[in-house]
Design an enzyme around this catalytic site. Structure first.
Site, PDB file in Angstrom:
ATOM      1  N   ASP A  54      37.682  23.717  53.008  1.00  0.00           N
ATOM      2  CA  ASP A  54      38.825  24.622  53.062  1.00  0.00           C
ATOM      3  C   ASP A  54      39.433  24.819  51.682  1.00  0.00           C
ATOM      4  O   ASP A  54      39.046  24.192  50.699  1.00  0.00           O
ATOM      5  CB  ASP A  54      39.863  24.167  54.099  1.00  0.00           C
ATOM      6  CG  ASP A  54      40.571  22.879  53.725  1.00  0.00           C
ATOM      7  OD1 ASP A  54      40.591  22.521  52.538  1.00  0.00           O
ATOM      8  OD2 ASP A  54      41.138  22.229  54.624  1.00  0.00           O
ATOM      9  N   LEU A  55      40.398  25.718  51.604  1.00  0.00           N
ATOM     10  CA  LEU A  55      41.010  26.135  50.344  1.00  0.00           C
ATOM     11  C   LEU A  55      41.539  24.956  49.531  1.00  0.00           C
ATOM     12  O   LEU A  55      41.384  24.908  48.311  1.00  0.00           O
ATOM     13  CB  LEU A  55      42.148  27.127  50.637  1.00  0.00           C
ATOM     14  CG  LEU A  55      42.963  27.615  49.455  1.00  0.00           C
ATOM     15  CD1 LEU A  55      42.121  28.523  48.574  1.00  0.00           C
ATOM     16  CD2 LEU A  55      44.198  28.348  49.932  1.00  0.00           C
TER      17      LEU A  55
END
Length: 179
Positions: free
Chosen positions: A114-115
């Protein structure tokens, strides 16, 4: 440092000779006479061909064999702030923008982060290889280093070891070690 593989592309006259059309010199003569085309364009002496090219002799397609290039694989350390997607509607930086360009096909990520997560990602030009590395039916074991705020209770740890049901099957930890 990224090394760009240059898949060997054989010369047209050699491929024609190997397919049984005649000698290399005879094939060069056919090329000079304009009797051979590659991808519907007149061929020229010294022309190299690659997997997928269409070759015609006297207007008739011929069968030849050139193996497709081997799949490419890259290990990439994803920093925090990049997303693992080809198209981001929010126009955030993506991991694919930093990868080398492919002449044919596109990069596929093996898994994703994820980011706000950094770590090692694998990318390949082969969808088949990506599938074999990711799909649960192939049983590939993965090892993760995870930092957790707080401590896991015995019940939480046991739940992770027993597994949880996901859309594509059961996911469970084989072991959990305190680091």
């Amino acid at each position: 440092r990224v090394l760009q593989p240059q898949a060997e592309t054989p010369k047209l006259h050699k491929v024609l000779a190997q397919s049984g059309m005649g000698s290399r010199l005879e094939m060069e003569q056919l090329i000079l006479e304009g009797r051979i085309s590659v991808n519907n364009e007149p061929a020229h002496i010294g022309q190299r061909i690659q997997f997928g090219d269409s070759i015609k002799v006297n207007g008739k397609p011929i069968r030849y064999r050139i193996d497709p290039p081997p799949p490419r694989v890259i290990a990439y350390h994803k920093p925090v702030g990049e997303v693992v997607t080809h198209d981001d509607p929010q126009n955030r930086p993506t991991v694919f923008r930093k990868l080398p360009r492919l002449q044919n096909g596109k990069w596929q990520s093996v898994g994703r982060l994820d980011l706000n997560t950094e770590g090692l990602l694998l990318f390949t030009s082969s969808g088949e290889l990506a599938n074999k590395l990711m799909h649960p039916r192939f049983g590939l074991e993965r090892e993760y280093a995870v930092r957790v705020l707080g401590a896991l209770s015995k019940e939480e740890k046991q739940r992770l070891l027993d597994g949880v049901q996901l859309d594509d099957g059961m996911a469970a930890f084989g072991s959990i070690e305190i680091g």
